[in-house]
Design a protein around this motif. Structure first.
Motif, mmCIF file in Angstrom:
data_model
loop_
_atom_site.group_PDB
_atom_site.id
_atom_site.type_symbol
_atom_site.label_atom_id
_atom_site.label_comp_id
_atom_site.label_asym_id
_atom_site.label_seq_id
_atom_site.Cartn_x
_atom_site.Cartn_y
_atom_site.Cartn_z
ATOM 1 N N THR A 68 -2.445 -1.699 11.039
ATOM 2 C CA THR A 68 -3.533 -0.729 11.195
ATOM 3 C C THR A 68 -2.914 0.665 11.310
ATOM 4 O OG1 THR A 68 -3.630 -1.162 13.581
ATOM 5 C CG2 THR A 68 -5.179 -2.374 12.196
ATOM 6 N N VAL A 69 -2.514 1.052 12.522
ATOM 7 C CA VAL A 69 -2.011 2.413 12.757
ATOM 8 C C VAL A 69 -0.687 2.707 12.063
ATOM 9 C CG1 VAL A 69 -3.280 2.659 14.921
ATOM 10 C CG2 VAL A 69 -0.928 1.785 14.953
ATOM 11 N N SER A 70 0.022 1.662 11.632
ATOM 12 C CA SER A 70 1.287 1.888 10.924
ATOM 13 C C SER A 70 1.121 1.812 9.404
ATOM 14 C CB SER A 70 2.333 0.861 11.364
ATOM 15 O OG SER A 70 1.971 -0.434 10.934
ATOM 16 N N GLY A 71 -0.077 1.539 8.959
ATOM 17 C CA GLY A 71 -0.343 1.425 7.538
ATOM 18 C C GLY A 71 -0.495 2.773 6.861
ATOM 19 N N VAL A 72 -0.417 2.751 5.548
ATOM 20 C CA VAL A 72 -0.455 3.999 4.784
ATOM 21 C C VAL A 72 -1.761 4.746 4.956
ATOM 22 C CG1 VAL A 72 -1.265 3.030 2.577
ATOM 23 C CG2 VAL A 72 0.230 5.047 2.584
ATOM 24 N N PRO A 85 0.800 -1.230 0.000
ATOM 25 C CA PRO A 85 0.000 0.000 0.000
ATOM 26 C C PRO A 85 0.835 1.284 0.000
ATOM 27 C CG PRO A 85 -0.923 -1.591 1.525
ATOM 28 C CD PRO A 85 0.414 -2.127 1.103
ATOM 29 N N TYR A 86 1.996 1.268 0.641
ATOM 30 C CA TYR A 86 2.863 2.449 0.596
ATOM 31 C C TYR A 86 3.358 2.699 -0.826
ATOM 32 C CZ TYR A 86 3.084 3.511 5.559
ATOM 33 O OH TYR A 86 2.756 3.902 6.836
ATOM 34 N N ILE A 87 3.685 1.634 -1.529
ATOM 35 C CA ILE A 87 4.123 1.780 -2.919
ATOM 36 C C ILE A 87 2.968 2.294 -3.777
ATOM 37 C CG2 ILE A 87 4.942 0.533 -4.964
ATOM 38 C CD1 ILE A 87 6.377 -1.395 -2.960
ATOM 39 N N GLN A 88 1.796 1.693 -3.608
ATOM 40 C CA GLN A 88 0.624 2.052 -4.417
ATOM 41 C C GLN A 88 0.147 3.480 -4.165
ATOM 42 O OE1 GLN A 88 -1.950 -1.065 -3.088
ATOM 43 N NE2 GLN A 88 -0.895 -2.628 -4.299
ATOM 44 N N LYS A 89 0.329 3.978 -2.959
ATOM 45 C CA LYS A 89 -0.202 5.297 -2.603
ATOM 46 C C LYS A 89 0.890 6.360 -2.454
ATOM 47 C CE LYS A 89 -4.466 3.510 -0.757
ATOM 48 N NZ LYS A 89 -5.472 3.586 0.302
ATOM 49 N N VAL A 126 12.898 -6.191 -5.683
ATOM 50 C CA VAL A 126 11.906 -7.233 -5.939
ATOM 51 C C VAL A 126 10.499 -6.629 -6.024
ATOM 52 C CG1 VAL A 126 10.762 -9.234 -4.862
ATOM 53 C CG2 VAL A 126 13.253 -9.156 -5.053
ATOM 54 N N ASN A 127 10.279 -5.549 -5.284
ATOM 55 C CA ASN A 127 8.980 -4.869 -5.312
ATOM 56 C C ASN A 127 8.904 -3.777 -6.375
ATOM 57 O OD1 ASN A 127 7.022 -5.838 -3.120
ATOM 58 N ND2 ASN A 127 9.024 -5.920 -2.147
ATOM 59 N N GLN A 128 9.894 -3.767 -7.285
ATOM 60 C CA GLN A 128 9.907 -2.861 -8.431
ATOM 61 C C GLN A 128 9.925 -1.389 -8.045
ATOM 62 O OE1 GLN A 128 10.072 -4.213 -11.787
ATOM 63 N NE2 GLN A 128 10.668 -5.862 -10.411
ATOM 64 N N VAL A 129 10.586 -1.081 -6.932
ATOM 65 C CA VAL A 129 10.747 0.307 -6.507
ATOM 66 C C VAL A 129 12.089 0.786 -7.040
ATOM 67 C CG1 VAL A 129 10.939 1.875 -4.549
ATOM 68 C CG2 VAL A 129 9.356 -0.067 -4.436
#
Length: 167
Positions: free
Chosen positions: A156-160, A66-70, A99-102
């Motif tokens: 939860t609280v650490s998510g994007v 989600p951090y990558i996507q957002k 590996v995560n294409q960043v």
């Protein structure tokens, strides 16, 4: 020492280790370098995200994507940089980004917390030698958001989305 809280100044002398990269070949290894977070974060809005470990099920499936996507949404709210740390070494963190294409020039940086033990000194430790699952927003050297997930395997609280809601 108690974890950093909202309103606290980000400490001086925080140094992570990373292995910058130019291509996405996960088998290519760069040389680890020091990253002086205390200096690099000055005058910037940074999201600092800690995960228990690169490539682990919860981190790989639930926390990082989600951090990558957002990333564009984070940038739109003024975030200059997202720094993902774990207790893994700099080479593992670099490979995880690849590996995560960043791309290596992305606003998301993958760093090792093994050198300074930041999580043990200023944040939430995890289990044993692993980092905890938490997130902070540091804006021009001041902590504006800081919270940790306490239930293993949950984001939860650490998510994007939680971080975006606080920006």
């Amino acid at each position: 020492m108690a974890p950093l809280q909202v309103g606290d100044k980000f400490p001086d002398g925080v140094v992570f280790t990373w292995a910058p990269y130019a291509d996405l070949d996960a088998t290519a290894c760069g040389r680890p370098e020091d990253f002086n977070a205390s200096e690099a974060f000055k005058g910037k809005k940074v999201v600092l995200v800690s995960v228990p470990g690169a490539f682990t099920p919860g981190c790989q499936a639930l926390h990082l994507p989600p951090y990558i996507q957002k990333l564009d949404e984070l940038s739109g709210k003024g975030v200059d940089m997202v720094v993902v740390i774990a207790s893994n070494d700099a080479w593992v963190m670099s490979a995880w980004g690849k590996v995560n294409q960043v791309s290596g020039d992305s606003k998301i940086k993958f760093m090792s917390d093994t050198k300074t033990f930041f999580s043990k000194s200023y944040a939430w430790s995890g289990m044993g030698d692993r980092n905890g699952r938490w997130a902070m927003v540091i804006d021009d050297g001041v902590v504006k958001y800081a919270d940790a997930d306490t239930k293993p395997g949950t984001v939860t609280v650490s998510g994007v989305d939680a971080v975006l809601a606080k920006l």
